[in-house]
Design a protein around this motif. Structure first.
Motif, short mmCIF file in Angstrom:
data_model
loop_
_atom_site.label_atom_id
_atom_site.label_comp_id
_atom_site.label_asym_id
_atom_site.label_seq_id
_atom_site.Cartn_x
_atom_site.Cartn_y
_atom_site.Cartn_z
N ALA A 30 1.83 4.49 7.65
CA ALA A 30 3.13 3.83 7.72
C ALA A 30 3.76 4.09 9.09
O ALA A 30 4.40 3.22 9.68
CB ALA A 30 4.04 4.33 6.60
N ARG A 31 3.58 5.30 9.58
CA ARG A 31 4.08 5.63 10.92
C ARG A 31 3.36 4.80 11.98
O ARG A 31 3.98 4.32 12.94
CB ARG A 31 3.87 7.11 11.19
N THR A 32 2.04 4.60 11.81
CA THR A 32 1.29 3.79 12.76
C THR A 32 1.82 2.36 12.78
O THR A 32 2.01 1.77 13.85
CB THR A 32 -0.21 3.78 12.40
N GLU A 61 16.46 1.10 15.61
CA GLU A 61 17.17 1.18 14.32
C GLU A 61 16.33 0.58 13.19
O GLU A 61 16.21 1.16 12.12
CB GLU A 61 18.52 0.46 14.41
N GLU A 62 15.74 -0.60 13.44
CA GLU A 62 14.90 -1.24 12.43
C GLU A 62 13.68 -0.37 12.11
O GLU A 62 13.29 -0.24 10.94
CB GLU A 62 14.44 -2.61 12.93
N THR A 63 13.09 0.20 13.14
CA THR A 63 11.93 1.07 12.95
C THR A 63 12.30 2.30 12.13
O THR A 63 11.57 2.70 11.22
CB THR A 63 11.37 1.52 14.32
N GLY A 64 13.45 2.89 12.45
CA GLY A 64 13.90 4.07 11.73
C GLY A 64 14.11 3.79 10.25
O GLY A 64 13.71 4.59 9.39
N LYS A 65 14.74 2.65 9.93
CA LYS A 65 14.97 2.29 8.53
C LYS A 65 13.66 2.06 7.78
O LYS A 65 13.50 2.46 6.63
CB LYS A 65 15.86 1.05 8.45
N TRP A 66 12.72 1.41 8.45
CA TRP A 66 11.42 1.14 7.82
C TRP A 66 10.66 2.45 7.59
O TRP A 66 10.03 2.64 6.55
CB TRP A 66 10.60 0.19 8.70
N MET A 67 10.75 3.36 8.55
CA MET A 67 10.09 4.66 8.43
C MET A 67 10.67 5.45 7.26
O MET A 67 9.93 6.13 6.53
CB MET A 67 10.27 5.45 9.73
N GLU A 68 11.96 5.39 7.08
CA GLU A 68 12.57 6.11 5.97
C GLU A 68 12.10 5.55 4.63
O GLU A 68 11.85 6.30 3.68
CB GLU A 68 14.10 6.03 6.07
N LYS A 69 11.93 4.24 4.58
CA LYS A 69 11.53 3.59 3.33
C LYS A 69 10.06 3.79 3.01
O LYS A 69 9.70 4.09 1.86
CB LYS A 69 11.85 2.09 3.40
N ALA A 111 7.53 5.58 5.20
CA ALA A 111 6.86 6.80 5.67
C ALA A 111 7.56 8.05 5.16
O ALA A 111 7.07 9.16 5.38
CB ALA A 111 6.81 6.82 7.19
N LEU A 112 8.72 7.86 4.51
CA LEU A 112 9.53 8.96 3.99
C LEU A 112 9.87 9.96 5.09
O LEU A 112 9.82 11.17 4.90
CB LEU A 112 8.82 9.66 2.82
N HIS A 148 0.84 -1.20 0.00
CA HIS A 148 0.00 0.00 0.00
C HIS A 148 0.87 1.25 0.00
O HIS A 148 0.64 2.19 -0.78
CB HIS A 148 -0.91 0.00 1.23
N PHE A 149 1.87 1.25 0.85
CA PHE A 149 2.74 2.42 0.95
C PHE A 149 3.67 2.50 -0.26
O PHE A 149 3.97 3.60 -0.75
CB PHE A 149 3.55 2.36 2.24
N ALA A 150 4.10 1.35 -0.76
CA ALA A 150 5.00 1.34 -1.91
C ALA A 150 4.33 1.95 -3.14
O ALA A 150 4.98 2.65 -3.93
CB ALA A 150 5.44 -0.10 -2.21
N SER A 151 3.03 1.72 -3.31
CA SER A 151 2.32 2.27 -4.47
C SER A 151 2.22 3.78 -4.38
O SER A 151 2.31 4.50 -5.39
CB SER A 151 0.93 1.65 -4.60
#
Length: 432
Positions: free
Chosen positions: A342-344, A358-366, A368-369, A145-148
C-alpha cells in the motif's frame, strides 16, 4: 587523458585483433573504468557509493576530478563506451559465472547511466526509474487487496476505535524499552550469527560494530567497510517493536547485508580479482538483490516456529514484555506486513505527481494504516523508488528459491540457494 587512452587500448584489443580473447580477462579490463565512473558520480551524489574497498589510489585519482557540477555528458559517453565494449565480449553459455558477471555489469551500467541523467535533471516515472535503476517493476495492486487485509485486522483486534488506532494501541504493548534495546538487539544478532554460521562458511575475521543513532530516514543501516567488517547502525528515534530486533539483526547482519558483502568481497574480489565488485553503487540492481535477500534471509535463519520460540523464551523476557498475547501479536504483524505494498502504491502516485501530499497521506492512513506525517515521507522522498527493493525484492527472492525447491520443508536446499544468490553476481532478471 589517461582514461581516454585506456578505453582506446581496450577498444584496440577488441576490434583490432583477430586472435581469441579470454572473456574473463576482457571483462576485467573494463573494471577499472567502471569503478572509477561510479566513484566519480559519488563526488556529486553523497548517497551513491554505499561501499568501496578497492585500490585507494583509484579513489585518490578520482577525488581530484571534482568539478562545480556533474560532467554528465562526459560520464554518459564513458558509460556508453563501456556498454559497447562489454557487448562485444562473447561467453559460452555453459560458463555460468562469466555469464552472470557480464550480465551483472550490463545491468549495472544501465543503472549508472540513468543515475547520471537523474543527477543532471532528468525525471523518470516511478516505474521507469525502478526498471532502469533496479531492473524490476512492481505490478499494480487494487484497493480491494488492502481492504481485505484491513478487514481481517479489524476482526482480530478488540475495541471500537478506528482500525489504525487499534493497531497502534496494540503495538504499544510490544515496544522494547529504550534502556533494554542494546541487550535485546545483541542477543538477537548473536543468535542470528550462530545460526548463519551453521550453514554458511564465513571468513574467520568477519566482525561488526554496533552503534545507535538518531535523525536518520531509515530504521537500520549496514555500512560495509571492507575486509569482512561492518558498522551496523540502529535508529532509536522510532519506537522499536520486539519483532524488529530479529528483523534488524538478520537484515543488517546475519545472513543479510554483512554476510552478503563479505561473501562478495571474499569470493569475487579477493579470490577471483573481479574488482568491479569492490564498489557498491546504491541506486543499482545490486540493491534489489541485497535488500531482497536480506529481508528473505530473516525467514531463512529464523523459520516461523523457531523465531516464535526464541522470542518468547529469550527476547521477550530480556525486554521485560508479557508473552500472554504473543500469538495474536504475530498474526497482527503478518497481516500488517501485507500492507507494505500500500505504501508502494501511495508513493508511486505521489512521486509521479498524481496525488498531492495530503491525498497521499489520507490514502496511506486508510490502506497502509500509517499516520501521515513529514517523517512518513522522509524515506521515499530521499530514496524514491528504492522502496521496491524491500517488499518486491523479498518476494522475487522468495519465489525464485521456493520455485527451485528451497521451501521451509527443505531447509538445506533453501540455505543452498540463498547462499548461491548472495555469493555470486546476480541481478533481478535472473530471479524471473
Amino acid at each position: 587523458m589517461k582514461r581516454i587512452l585506456s578505453l582506446l587500448v581496450i577498444s584496440t584489443m577488441f576490434f583490432g585483433c583477430t586472435s581469441k580473447i579470454d572473456p574473463n580477462t576482457s571483462i576485467s579490463s573494463l573494471s577499472e573504468d567502471y569503478v572509477k565512473t561510479i566513484l566519480e558520480i559519488g563526488l556529486y551524489d553523497p548517497m551513491y557509493v554505499d561501499a568501496y574497498y578497492g585500490p585507494e589510489s583509484w579513489k585518490k585519482e578520482v577525488d581530484q576530478l571534482k568539478e562545480e557540477s556533474i560532467p554528465a555528458e562526459r560520464l554518459i559517453k564513458k558509460v556508453e563506451d563501456l556498454e559497447l565494449l562489454l557487448e562485444k565480449i562473447s561467453i559460452e553459455p555453459e560458463n555460468e559465472m562469466l555469464v552472470l558477471r557480464k550480465k551483472y555489469m550490463a545491468k549495472q551500467l544501465i543503472a549508472v547511466k540513468a543515475r547520471i541523467k537523474m543527477l543532471n535533471g532528468k525525471t523518470y516515472t516511478f516505474d521507469e526509474e525502478s526498471s532502469k535503476l533496479y531492473d524490476a517493476v512492481v505490478p499494480p495492486f487494487e484497493n480491494e487487496h488492502f481492504a481485505s487485509v484491513i478487514e481481517q485486522l479489524e476482526k482480530l483486534l478488540p475495541g471500537k476505535e478506528n482500525v489504525i488506532d487499534k493497531v497502534a494501541k496494540f503495538n504499544r504493548e510490544f515496544v522494547i524499552p529504550k534502556d533494554k534495546i542494546d541487550t535485546v538487539f545483541r542477543a538477537a544478532i548473536e543468535e542470528s550469527r550462530r545460526r548463519t554460521k551453521m550453514h554458511i562458511d564465513l571468513p574467520d575475521n568477519e566482525n561488526f560494530e554496533l552503534e545507535y543513532v538518531t535523525d536518520k530516514a531509515w530504521a537500520g543501516y549496514n555500512w560495509y567497510k571492507g575486509n569482512n567488517f561492518s558498522l551496523i547502525q540502529v535508529n532509536i528515534d522510532f519506537p522499536i517493536l520486539i519483532d524488529r530486533a530479529i528483523d534488524l539483526a538478520s537484515h543488517e547482519g546475519y545472513p543479510g547485508h554483512h554476510v552478503y558483502n563479505s561473501l562478495l568481497e571474499t569470493n569475487l574480489v579477493k579470490n577471483r580479482g573481479w574488482l568491479e565488485f569492490s564498489v557498491y553503487p546504491l541506486f543499482s540492481p545490486q540493491s534489489l538483490i541485497a535488500e531482497g535477500t536480506a529481508n528473505y534471509g530473516i525467514n531463512v535463519v529464523f523459520p516461523r516456529e523457531d523465531r516464535m520460540k526464541f522470542e518468547k523464551e529469550v527476547l521477550f523476557p530480556l525486554a521485560g514484555l508479557d508473552t500472554a498475547k504473543v500469538d495474536l501479536y504475530y498474526q497482527i504483524q503478518e497481516l500488517t506486513h501485507e500492507l507494505t505494498y500500500a505504501r508502494t502504491v501511495a508513493m508511486r502516485n505521489y512521486l509521479d505527481g498524481k496525488w498531492t501530499k495530503e491525498e497521499t497521506g489520507k490514502w496511506m492512513e486508510k490502506y497502509a494504516l500509517r499516520r501521515s506525517s513529514e517523517a512518513s515521507f522522509r524515506f521515499p522522498e530521499t530514496y524514491r523508488s528504492y522502496i521496491i527493493n524491500y517488499n518486491w525484492g523479498q518476494d522475487m527472492v522468495r519465489d525464485f528459491i521456493e520455485k527451485n525447491g528451497g521451501t521451509e520443508l527443505n531447509p538445506e536446499k533453501r540455505w543452498e540457494l540463498f547462499t548461491h544468490l548472495i555469493s555470486t553476481p546476480q541481478v533481478p532478471t535472473n530471479l524471473k
